[in-house]
Structures are given as C-alpha cells and as structure tokens.
Design an enzyme around this catalytic site. Structure first.
Site, mmCIF file in Angstrom:
data_model
loop_
_atom_site.group_PDB
_atom_site.id
_atom_site.type_symbol
_atom_site.label_atom_id
_atom_site.label_comp_id
_atom_site.label_asym_id
_atom_site.label_seq_id
_atom_site.Cartn_x
_atom_site.Cartn_y
_atom_site.Cartn_z
ATOM 1 N N PHE A 389 31.151 35.011 39.587
ATOM 2 C CA PHE A 389 32.257 35.925 39.045
ATOM 3 C C PHE A 389 33.610 35.306 39.227
ATOM 4 O O PHE A 389 33.862 34.299 39.732
ATOM 5 C CB PHE A 389 32.002 37.665 39.092
ATOM 6 C CG PHE A 389 32.294 37.731 40.589
ATOM 7 C CD1 PHE A 389 32.773 37.059 41.651
ATOM 8 C CD2 PHE A 389 31.704 38.991 40.993
ATOM 9 C CE1 PHE A 389 33.223 37.623 42.934
ATOM 10 C CE2 PHE A 389 32.115 39.611 42.103
ATOM 11 C CZ PHE A 389 32.437 38.822 43.092
ATOM 12 N N GLU A 390 34.478 35.744 38.535
ATOM 13 C CA GLU A 390 35.972 35.543 38.528
ATOM 14 C C GLU A 390 36.199 33.805 38.127
ATOM 15 O O GLU A 390 36.726 33.207 38.665
ATOM 16 C CB GLU A 390 36.639 35.704 39.646
ATOM 17 C CG GLU A 390 36.899 36.997 40.040
ATOM 18 C CD GLU A 390 37.867 37.654 41.136
ATOM 19 O OE1 GLU A 390 38.786 36.832 41.357
ATOM 20 O OE2 GLU A 390 37.810 38.760 41.737
ATOM 21 N N GLY A 391 35.383 33.833 37.044
ATOM 22 C CA GLY A 391 35.264 32.184 36.559
ATOM 23 C C GLY A 391 33.889 31.501 37.448
ATOM 24 O O GLY A 391 34.263 31.473 38.587
#
Ligand SMILES: Cc1cc2nc3c(=O)[nH]c(=O)nc-3n(C[C@H](O)[C@H](O)[C@H](O)COP(=O)(O)OP(=O)(O)OC[C@H]3O[C@@H](n4cnc5c(N)ncnc54)[C@H](O)[C@@H]3O)c2cc1C
Length: 580
Positions: A389-391
């Site tokens: 997550f978060e890229g």
C-alpha cells in the site's frame, strides 16, 4: 544554497551533481526536541507495553476494542500533526516519524490506525484545506472525535489511481457523489473521509478531492476485512450513494484531485518509514535475546557466525532505513518542497528492510518463530502489506527511475533546443550547447565536473565518499545512456528502470549514512562515531556490489530471457516442464 522550492538531491544526482548542502549537516533533533520526544516516547511505552498480550489477542480476533481506540485518543495520538493552534501537538515530520516508530515497536495495527488518520486521512486538510475547512475540522480531528480515512482505491483502480470510477456531479450548491472505495484503512471507524472522485466524465485526469463526513446521508462502510496481517486495524469498503457534499468541502482545486492525492501520499511516506524502523528495532532486540538464550550444539546460537551475521545485517538495514527516513523528514521540516523521489526511496527502502528483518528474526527463532505463541510470525504478516500500500514498491521504483530520467530528458531537450539555437543565434545557442557538452565530457572523464565531489564530508570517510562519487557518476551516465537508447519508450523499459531505481535507492541510502556519520564525527569526535563508521563500511561494501550490478544489468540482455519464460507461462497458463 539550494533553492528549497526546486532542489532535489536525487534528481540532481542523476544529472551528475552532488548537492551536498541538502544532506549536510545531517538533521539531528535539538536538545529541546530530544527532551520533548523522550517524554512522549516514555509515555507511549507506559501506555503500550502493558498491552503486549492484548495486541496478539486482538490480532487473532481481528478487532481493536473501542476502549483501546479511546485510550489512544485520550493520549493525544490523533492530534500528532494537527497544528497547536487547532488543538494538536503540531509535530513536524521528524518528530512524527519518531512517534510512529515507537508505536510500530509494539503493534503494526495500532501504528496503522494512528498513521492512516494523520499521514493520509487528514493530510489533505493540512496541505490544501482553506482556513475555514481547517477551523471546521482540525480541532475535532486533533481530539479523535473525528477519525480520518483516505479513500482512493476502487475495485478497478489500484495502482492506476487515475482510473477511478466514483463520480461527483455538480447539482446547485452541492456535489452528488456516487461510487465505492475498497480496502480503506480506518474505514469502519472513520467519521471524515478524504474522497477522490471524477468530476468530469470526458476522460482521465479530471479528479477532484472532497472532504466527506459520515453524517452525510448515503455514506456506508462494509464489513471488517479478514486480512493476512495488521488484522486488528479496520479495513473496509466505503460506499457513497447519492451523497450530497457541499461545494465548500472541495479540497484544493476542482479537477486537481490527482495532484492532491499524490502530494498526500508523498507526505505520508516518512510516517510509514518511521513505523518500519520501530518494528525493526523491536525485532533486533527479540532476535538478539533469543540468540543469547537458545543453546544448540552446546553453545548459544549467538556464538555461531551465521547468526551474528544475520544480526549484523539487521543492524545495517535498520540504520540505513533510519538514516534515510530521518533525512527525508528533516528535509520536509527544513522546507524542502521537492522530496517526492526521496520519500519514495525512503518508503521502498524501509518497507523492504523491515520485511527482511522480520523474516530473518523468525529464522533465528527457528520453529519457535513459526508458532503463534511468539511475536515473530505476526511481525512477518504485519510487515508484508507495507510493500503493497501507499504505492506498491514496483510502481514507486518506476516513479523513482522515470523522475530521474525525465530530468535528463529535459537536459537533452535543452540540448536539442540549443542546437536549433546555434543556427538561429550562434552566440546564445552555442553557449548552451557548450555548457551541456562540457558537462557530458566531464561526466565521462570524471574531470572538472561541477559538484561532482563531496567537499563537506569528514576527511575520515574519504574512501566511502569516493565510492559514492564514482558510482554517482556511473548512475548519471547510465541515465543518459538509457534515455538516448530508448527515448520516450523508456516508460516501457521496466527492467532497465527497475535497475536504475535500485541503484538510486542504494546511493541515496549511502549518501544519508555518509552524511549522518560525518555529522556525528564533526559533533562528537571520531571515537564516539566508531561503531557507526562500521555500519557505514558494511553498507558501503555491500552497496558497491549491488550498484555496480544494477547499472551493469541495465545494458545486459540476460534478464530478458525471463520475459520469454514469462510469456511462455502466460500463453500456456502453467509451468511447462512437469516430468510426468
Ligand atoms: C491492508 C490494506 C490497506 C489499504 N488501505 C488503503 C487506504 O486507506 N486507502 C486507499 O485508497 N487504498 C488503500 N489500500 C489499497 C492499496 O493502496 C492498493 O492495494 C495498492 O495501491 C495496489 O493496488 P491493487 O491492490 O489494486 O494492485 P494492482 O494495481 O492490481 O497491482 C497488482 C500488482 O501489479 C503490479 N503493477 C500494477 N501496475 C503495474 C505496472 N504498470 N507495471 C508493473 N507492475 C504493475 C503492482 O506493483 C502489484 O504488484 C489498502 C490496501 C491494503 C491491502
């Protein structure tokens, strides 16, 4: 001095320049900041350590009791980044990352609950909120009366965030929101959602960010997802059905929501990195205690080289991640605005370092590490999601490489422009041309390169500094070569981009460690800095091989064979060499 609006250490590096003033002196907390943080850390320990067994139980039950969330709120943990004027603690990026580090030591789910609220849930209000929006929401976010969530991902739009289908249509003074978001952290407990929706249906890119609150009719959240790790943290879908959002709740400009989302995610990455560093410190303590206590072949595991080597590797990983996270957070606190590449590097580096550390700590614990009784398997499960997550780390690697190559391409465009200029205005055009030619020549020869060398690093670190300079030059040449070879098609050359990014990640870590140890030597003397010098030596030795291999790999075709095998599987849908 570098211009804080535009200067970026990594982007300059790909052009062959070492902007050492950005790194040095390495940011250290002031005496007063240290005192404040020590007090916060001590109170966090007092609050979280007694819950050690609860964290394991809440993980198994996949829930975080409301009473514990209340405890977090009462401790002020929902107001960490809210300015003091709005009732929060007003922590800067460095202090915030340090607090998340402390929480991350104890429990990934708790770190994520607090982190998703502060790092991404409300970050849009801090970065883009109007005075009225901030006054309306921040005081209640600071106390935790409102918990925040960040709603971007949808069933059809994960990494490709620009492909979201949620819509917002203007109707009088309101926008009417329809759509569904999935896997939203804090989705089940949040009262305020930063939501991204398409406000124009005529193509990609017209996204707008909105502040939506749970009391608006039509907002619902789905069931608590049954996850591999961070199981106690709330992850749910969030649906919006004909939700009327007042125009006053638009965050940033209409149609500029993609930029809002990316700025939020960039700003949040050092918080996540801080959490990873905390997790690593705890695992190092656990693994070293186990290695001292467990006896095999008549000796404690700690006596075996293999085990000591693993512990040493964990220390180097942790020190590298900590150096990078603190450096990037320090840049944010000092007002540097162009830290997107550096913060992406910090996310990839810290999340992968934690993953390796959790895996090796479990390995040192052996079979016991695999049992739920001990915290290792939970650490492995909890740390896995950080690479997603978060890229995702794959997408961030592409971003890191392409941002760097893009600058080189700007230079090449300047070159093409000045070629034209030479014809139109020989004097002006030739000036530009010769400037570029000079830089290329000095890159190739290593002679007379402007900003090609460190001048501020402590003399004792000359060997590692030279290594960095040489490999930085090789990086700049590789970026230049790549772009000449592939031009615009570079975006599809993912293997080459990944290798370039790998080299950049190692070089940024080496730069951060060099700066940190150098500042330590300057401030505390060579003897005090000796153990950290050893960490630098160990990291530099390994990074030398990795960076050389990554840059050599850009030009080698070996990896492409794997693409052929990948194609084979994609065609047949299975492994093709079963011997039965
Ligand atoms: C526990 C959890 C909490 C989350 N919390 C939030 C939240 O609070 N808010 C929110 O908005 N989202 C949240 N997410 C969603 C998360 O951000 C996405 O899962 C992530 O962005 C990846 O999207 P995806 O899962 O759809 O994977 P995909 O985009 O389908 O990617 C699958 C794989 O393909 C790779 N890939 C994709 N595109 C490319 C490409 N062009 N080139 C090469 N490789 C590629 C990816 O790296 C990945 O390995 C959460 C997810 C999880 C698991």
């Amino acid at each position: 001095m570098p211009d804080k609006k535009t200067a970026s250490f990594m982007r300059s590096l790909c052009l062959g320049q070492i902007e050492e003033e950005i790194l040095l002196p390495y940011p250290e907390p002031t005496v007063q900041e240290k005192e404040t943080l020590s007090a916060v850390v001590a109170s966090l320990k007092a609050m979280l350590a007694p819950h050690e067994r609860d964290f394991a139980a809440w993980d198994a039950a996949a829930e975080m009791p409301a009473a514990f969330v209340r405890e977090l709120k009462e401790a002020g943990l929902f107001g960490l980044v809210v300015p003091e004027a709005h009732g929060g603690m007003g922590l800067g990026a460095t202090a915030y990352a340090r607090v998340l580090q402390e929480i991350g030591r104890y429990d990934g789910s708790t770190a994520l609950t607090v982190g998703a609220h502060s790092s991404i849930g409300m970050r849009g209000l801090l970065l883009f909120g109007t005075a009225e929006q901030r006054a309306r929401y921040l005081p209640r976010l600071a106390t935790g009366e409102l918990v925040a969530a960040f709603c971007l991902t949808e069933p059809g739009a994960g990494s490709d965030a620009a492909g979201i289908k949620t819509t917002a249509v203007r109707d009088g003074g309101d926008w009417v929101l329809n759509g569904e978001k999935i896997w939203i952290t804090n989705g089940g407990i949040a009262d305020l959602f930063t939501v991204f929706a398409k406000t124009s249906l005529d193509g990609r890119g017209h996204i707008t960010a909105f502040v939506v609150t749970r009391d608006m009719k039509g907002v619902t959240s789905g069931k608590h997802e049954d996850k591999m790790g961070i199981r106690a943290s709330s992850t749910t879908s969030v649906a919006f059905e004909d939700v009327r959002v007042p125009a006053a709740n638009v965050l940033g400009e209409v149609g500029k929501g993609f930029k809002v989302a990316m700025r939020i995610l960039n700003a949040g990455r050092t918080g996540l990195g801080g959490g990873c560093v905390g997790g690593m410190k705890r695992l190092i303590e656990l693994a070293s205690a186990h290695a001292r206590e467990r006896v095999q072949f008549g000796r404690p595991l700690a006596k075996f080289e293999t085990i000591r080597h693993k512990l040493g590797r964990m220390v180097v990983d942790c020190y590298a991640a900590e150096s990078v996270v603190n450096l990037v957070a320090g840049l944010v606190d000092r007002g540097y605005e162009e830290v997107a590449v550096e913060s992406a590097v910090s996310k990839v580096l810290a999340t992968e370092a934690l993953w390796r550390t959790a895996d090796e700590a479990l390995q040192i614990a052996g079979g016991a590490g695999y049992m739920r009784e001990l915290p290792y398997e939970r650490a492995v499960r909890d740390s896995r999601v950080n690479r997603i997550f978060e890229g995702t780390n794959e997408i961030l690697r592409l971003f890191i490489a392409l941002a760097a190559v893009n600058d080189v391409s700007d230079e090449l465009a300047d070159l093409a422009e000045s070629m034209r200029g030479v014809l139109a205005d020989p004097i002006k055009g030739f000036g530009l041309l010769s400037d570029y030619a000079k830089r290329r020549a000095s890159l190739a020869t290593g002679l007379g390169r402007p900003k090609g060398r460190f001048t501020l690093i402590a003399a004792q670190l000359a060997e590692e500094a030279r290594q960095f300079e040489d490999q930085a030059r090789a990086l700049a040449l590789a970026a230049d070569r790549l772009l000449r070879r592939h031009g615009k098609r570079i975006v599809d050359e993912q293997l080459a981009c990944r290798r370039l990014a790998d080299a950049m990640i190692d070089l940024f870590a080496l730069a951060a460690i060099l700066a940190r140890v150098s500042t330590r030597i300057e401030d505390h003397g060579e003897t005090a800095a000796a153990p950290e010098r050893d960490v630098l030596r160990a990291f530099a030795a390994e990074a030398r091989g990795r960076v050389d291999a990554a840059l050599a790999g850009i030009d080698a075709d070996g990896e492409r064979r794997l693409l052929v095998l990948g194609d084979h599987v994609l065609e047949s849908g299975r492994y093709g060499w079963d011997n039965l």
